[in-house]
Design a protein around this motif. Structure first.
Motif, short mmCIF file in Angstrom:
data_model
loop_
_atom_site.label_atom_id
_atom_site.label_comp_id
_atom_site.label_asym_id
_atom_site.label_seq_id
_atom_site.Cartn_x
_atom_site.Cartn_y
_atom_site.Cartn_z
N LEU A 125 0.80 -1.13 0.10
CA LEU A 125 0.07 0.03 -0.16
C LEU A 125 0.88 1.41 -0.06
CD1 LEU A 125 -2.65 -0.86 2.63
CD2 LEU A 125 -3.01 -0.93 0.08
N SER A 126 0.39 2.33 -0.66
CA SER A 126 1.13 3.61 -0.30
C SER A 126 0.02 4.66 -0.38
CB SER A 126 1.95 3.84 -1.92
OG SER A 126 1.09 3.80 -3.13
N ALA A 127 0.59 5.88 -0.02
CA ALA A 127 -0.20 7.21 0.34
C ALA A 127 0.54 8.39 -0.38
CB ALA A 127 -0.57 7.21 1.67
N SER A 128 -0.39 9.00 -0.63
CA SER A 128 0.26 10.32 -1.16
C SER A 128 -0.86 11.47 -0.91
CB SER A 128 -0.09 10.16 -2.97
OG SER A 128 -1.18 10.07 -3.55
N ARG A 129 -0.15 12.73 -0.57
CA ARG A 129 -0.95 13.91 -0.27
C ARG A 129 -0.56 14.99 -1.56
NH1 ARG A 129 -0.99 16.64 5.64
NH2 ARG A 129 -2.34 18.30 5.38
N PRO A 130 -1.30 15.09 -2.60
CA PRO A 130 -1.12 16.11 -3.63
C PRO A 130 -1.43 17.37 -3.33
CG PRO A 130 -2.98 14.57 -4.06
CD PRO A 130 -2.49 14.19 -2.69
#
Lengths: 111, 112
Positions: free
Chosen positions: A64-69
């Motif tokens: 799993l990965s997360a991003s905060r664009p």
């Protein structure tokens, strides 16, 4: 007032398919953002947290990965889902030292 | 990193009896500590929070928690259990890096 929205609410995905869960917060600036997974008997497992745009701290997951664009947007992703990824996922936000507020949650079933 | 441990996954008390739910934390700096309650099929509701100041913190529904730095504990108590207190209770802590971590939860059962 502040609100948090998370979607989709339910998701059924085949093994090996990608995942994207989205979360947005309104009514506050520069919040701390979190992704949790809730499982019976294990409480809320912290997956990722972010204190600012592009700043992601990873706790547990391998695929799993997360991003905060953007400041108030937090995305949980996977390129290839596993059966063990099934569960209830919660997005949340807080201001340092204060209570945490949760989204409605997303039920993910990997088949 | 801050970690939180709840002792006992299930506590059962009689109505009117004392409720004691245990929580220990690990950190080298004073944390922010919280207790949440989750009723069946509902989200988490804040009971109380400890940040700085008084070590005895009063929350909603008659609950209170005493923060003991020497023991690294923040146990939750209620002097008289009600049937409506039956729920799952979570201790949570956040260090200075804002990582909010939850314990595994304690399910409280209240017997008539």
């Amino acid at each position: 007032s502040q609100t948090i929205h998370q979607w989709p609410a339910t998701l059924v995905q085949p093994v090996g398919s990608p995942l994207s869960l989205e979360c947005t917060v309104e009514g506050t600036s520069n919040p701390n953002l979190y992704w949790y997974r809730q499982a019976a008997g294990r409480g809320l497992q912290l997956l990722f947290y972010s204190v600012g745009i592009g700043q992601i701290s990873s706790e547990v997951p391998q695929n799993l990965s997360a991003s905060r664009p953007q400041d108030r947007q937090f995305i949980l992703s996977s390129k290839k889902l596993l059966l063990s990824d099934s569960g209830f996922y919660l997005c949340a936000w807080s201001v340092t030292g204060n209570t945490i507020y949760f989204g409605e949650g997303s039920w993910l079933t990997v088949v | 990193a801050q970690s939180v441990t709840q002792l006992g996954s299930h506590v059962s008390v009689s109505e009117g009896a004392l409720v004691l739910l245990r929580c220990n934390y690990s950190s080298s700096v004073p944390p922010y500590l919280f207790w949440y309650v989750q009723y069946p099929n509902q989200g988490l509701q804040l009971l109380l929070k400890y940040t700085t100041g008084a070590t005895l913190v009063k929350g909603i529904n008659g609950f209170e928690a005493e923060f003991k730095k020497s023991e690294a504990s923040c146990h939750l108590t209620n002097p008289s259990a009600h049937m409506s207190d039956a729920a799952e209770y979570f201790c949570a802590g956040s260090g200075l890096n804002n990582d909010m971590r939850f314990g595994a939860g304690t399910r409280l059962t209240v017997k008539p």
